[in-house]
Design a protein around this motif. Structure first.
Motif, PDB file in Angstrom:
ATOM      1  N   GLY A  20       0.818  -1.206   0.000  1.00  0.00           N
ATOM      2  CA  GLY A  20       0.000   0.000   0.000  1.00  0.00           C
ATOM      3  C   GLY A  20       0.851   1.255   0.000  1.00  0.00           C
ATOM      4  N   GLN A  21       1.904   1.257   0.800  1.00  0.00           N
ATOM      5  CA  GLN A  21       2.799   2.414   0.842  1.00  0.00           C
ATOM      6  C   GLN A  21       3.516   2.601  -0.490  1.00  0.00           C
ATOM      7  N   GLN A  22       3.922   1.505  -1.122  1.00  0.00           N
ATOM      8  CA  GLN A  22       4.564   1.610  -2.433  1.00  0.00           C
ATOM      9  C   GLN A  22       3.596   2.190  -3.464  1.00  0.00           C
ATOM     10  N   SER A  23       2.346   1.766  -3.417  1.00  0.00           N
ATOM     11  CA  SER A  23       1.345   2.290  -4.351  1.00  0.00           C
ATOM     12  C   SER A  23       1.144   3.786  -4.159  1.00  0.00           C
ATOM     13  N   ILE A  24       1.009   4.210  -2.907  1.00  0.00           N
ATOM     14  CA  ILE A  24       0.827   5.630  -2.637  1.00  0.00           C
ATOM     15  C   ILE A  24       2.067   6.415  -3.059  1.00  0.00           C
ATOM     16  N   GLU A  25       3.246   5.857  -2.834  1.00  0.00           N
ATOM     17  CA  GLU A  25       4.479   6.523  -3.264  1.00  0.00           C
ATOM     18  C   GLU A  25       4.491   6.735  -4.778  1.00  0.00           C
ATOM     19  N   ILE A  26       4.089   5.727  -5.535  1.00  0.00           N
ATOM     20  CA  ILE A  26       4.042   5.842  -6.996  1.00  0.00           C
ATOM     21  C   ILE A  26       3.052   6.922  -7.405  1.00  0.00           C
ATOM     22  N   PHE A  27       1.880   6.949  -6.766  1.00  0.00           N
ATOM     23  CA  PHE A  27       0.887   7.976  -7.069  1.00  0.00           C
ATOM     24  C   PHE A  27       1.441   9.371  -6.756  1.00  0.00           C
ATOM     25  N   LEU A  28       2.127   9.498  -5.612  1.00  0.00           N
ATOM     26  CA  LEU A  28       2.676  10.799  -5.234  1.00  0.00           C
ATOM     27  C   LEU A  28       3.780  11.249  -6.187  1.00  0.00           C
ATOM     28  N   ALA A  32       3.564  14.680  -8.208  1.00  0.00           N
ATOM     29  CA  ALA A  32       4.624  15.691  -8.085  1.00  0.00           C
ATOM     30  C   ALA A  32       4.969  16.331  -9.433  1.00  0.00           C
ATOM     31  N   PHE A  33       4.643  15.669 -10.541  1.00  0.00           N
ATOM     32  CA  PHE A  33       4.870  16.267 -11.849  1.00  0.00           C
ATOM     33  C   PHE A  33       3.863  17.381 -12.137  1.00  0.00           C
ATOM     34  N   VAL A  34       2.730  17.343 -11.439  1.00  0.00           N
ATOM     35  CA  VAL A  34       1.645  18.279 -11.692  1.00  0.00           C
ATOM     36  C   VAL A  34       1.621  19.415 -10.669  1.00  0.00           C
ATOM     37  N   ARG A  35       1.908  19.083  -9.427  1.00  0.00           N
ATOM     38  CA  ARG A  35       1.879  20.084  -8.364  1.00  0.00           C
ATOM     39  C   ARG A  35       2.969  19.774  -7.347  1.00  0.00           C
ATOM     40  N   PRO A  36       3.469  20.792  -6.636  1.00  0.00           N
ATOM     41  CA  PRO A  36       4.545  20.555  -5.674  1.00  0.00           C
ATOM     42  C   PRO A  36       4.092  19.675  -4.506  1.00  0.00           C
ATOM     43  N   VAL A  37       4.952  18.793  -4.126  1.00  0.00           N
ATOM     44  CA  VAL A  37       4.753  17.966  -2.937  1.00  0.00           C
ATOM     45  C   VAL A  37       5.977  18.229  -2.067  1.00  0.00           C
ATOM     46  N   PRO A  38       5.791  18.899  -0.918  1.00  0.00           N
ATOM     47  CA  PRO A  38       6.931  19.392  -0.148  1.00  0.00           C
ATOM     48  C   PRO A  38       7.820  18.325   0.498  1.00  0.00           C
ATOM     49  N   LEU A  39       7.314  17.120   0.644  1.00  0.00           N
ATOM     50  CA  LEU A  39       8.127  16.035   1.180  1.00  0.00           C
ATOM     51  C   LEU A  39       8.392  15.036   0.069  1.00  0.00           C
ATOM     52  N   PRO A  40       9.501  14.336   0.124  1.00  0.00           N
ATOM     53  CA  PRO A  40       9.721  13.290  -0.878  1.00  0.00           C
ATOM     54  C   PRO A  40       8.575  12.268  -0.828  1.00  0.00           C
ATOM     55  N   PRO A  41       8.105  11.806  -1.996  1.00  0.00           N
ATOM     56  CA  PRO A  41       6.973  10.874  -2.022  1.00  0.00           C
ATOM     57  C   PRO A  41       7.154   9.647  -1.117  1.00  0.00           C
ATOM     58  N   ALA A  42       8.360   9.092  -1.061  1.00  0.00           N
ATOM     59  CA  ALA A  42       8.584   7.904  -0.222  1.00  0.00           C
ATOM     60  C   ALA A  42       8.364   8.226   1.250  1.00  0.00           C
ATOM     61  N   GLU A  43       8.813   9.410   1.674  1.00  0.00           N
ATOM     62  CA  GLU A  43       8.654   9.814   3.077  1.00  0.00           C
ATOM     63  C   GLU A  43       7.190  10.081   3.404  1.00  0.00           C
ATOM     64  N   LEU A  44       6.504  10.785   2.521  1.00  0.00           N
ATOM     65  CA  LEU A  44       5.097  11.099   2.761  1.00  0.00           C
ATOM     66  C   LEU A  44       4.238   9.833   2.761  1.00  0.00           C
ATOM     67  N   ALA A  45       4.518   8.903   1.857  1.00  0.00           N
ATOM     68  CA  ALA A  45       3.730   7.664   1.769  1.00  0.00           C
ATOM     69  C   ALA A  45       3.871   6.813   3.027  1.00  0.00           C
ATOM     70  N   ARG A  46       5.003   6.938   3.719  1.00  0.00           N
ATOM     71  CA  ARG A  46       5.245   6.129   4.917  1.00  0.00           C
ATOM     72  C   ARG A  46       4.975   6.887   6.215  1.00  0.00           C
ATOM     73  N   ARG A  47       4.503   8.097   6.089  1.00  0.00           N
ATOM     74  CA  ARG A  47       4.170   8.892   7.275  1.00  0.00           C
ATOM     75  C   ARG A  47       2.998   8.211   7.997  1.00  0.00           C
ATOM     76  N   PRO A  48       3.053   8.122   9.340  1.00  0.00           N
ATOM     77  CA  PRO A  48       1.975   7.462  10.080  1.00  0.00           C
ATOM     78  C   PRO A  48       0.603   8.041   9.747  1.00  0.00           C
ATOM     79  N   LEU A 185       1.036  20.029   4.523  1.00  0.00           N
ATOM     80  CA  LEU A 185       2.054  19.246   3.807  1.00  0.00           C
ATOM     81  C   LEU A 185       1.930  19.389   2.307  1.00  0.00           C
ATOM     82  N   LEU A 186       0.693  19.449   1.819  1.00  0.00           N
ATOM     83  CA  LEU A 186       0.495  19.550   0.369  1.00  0.00           C
ATOM     84  C   LEU A 186       0.132  20.979   0.015  1.00  0.00           C
TER      85      LEU A 186
END
Length: 188
Positions: A20-28, A32-48, A185-186
């Protein structure tokens, strides 16, 4: 738990959580190509709370509005009802490339590679590719689907799908971060 004693609570395995976290990371990463995401996708996807919040928002939106990402795309129904059809469809989108002066769009769909990547038989991959061809989405140029040509129907479908999927993901992530109290965050 409920009134039926046979009901058991669901506890995801560590492997399911990782998927699930890998899927969310891929989506993020795509978002990120469309709008800024202030945290790296891998970090945000694994945030509690992100994974469970994402799942909760998805289910609540369906229950409240009966909306699912399949609804606006009836032409994908047959593909997505087939085992691994969604993964193969998204793989095809990822391989799209313009290759000739006429604006032809081609891609690669090696059954062996997709078989290994998604843990599915080559026959299943070939069946989805054959179904895609029967539906007028692709033309297989070589045996085993190694080289395919995308029809204008597929190109239009892919463009609409990606745009809608990114908008849907943006909505889910904004709702999730807002619910968790981390809405800053977003960037909007």
């Amino acid at each position: 738990a409920g009134p039926d004693r046979r009901t058991r609570p669901f506890y995801p395995t560590p492997r399911l959580i990782e998927m699930g976290q890998q899927s969310i990371e891929i989506f993020l990463e795509a978002l990120a190509f469309v709008r800024p995401v202030p945290l790296p996708p891998a970090e945000l996807a694994r945030r509690p709370g992100i994974l469970t919040g994402f799942a909760r928002e998805l289910v609540e939106c369906y229950l409240a509005h009966r909306f699912s990402m399949l609804e606006p795309f009836p032409e994908t129904e047959a593909l997505f009802k087939h085992d691994f059809g969604y993964l193969i469809f998204t793989h095809l989108i990822q391989t799209m490339q313009m290759q000739d002066a006429d604006g032809g769009i081609f891609g690669a769909a090696p059954a062996g590679e997709m078989s290994r990547r998604y843990g599915v038989s080559r026959a299943t991959v070939r069946n989805v590719l054959d179904l895609s061809e029967r539906k007028g989405l692709i033309v297989q140029e070589a045996k085993a689907g190694r080289h395919i040509r995308f029809t204008p129907v597929f190109v239009d479908l892919a463009e609409r799908w990606v745009a809608t999927d990114l908008a849907w993901l943006n909505h889910l992530m904004q709702r999730t971060t807002l619910r968790l109290g981390i809405d800053t965050l977003l960037v909007s």
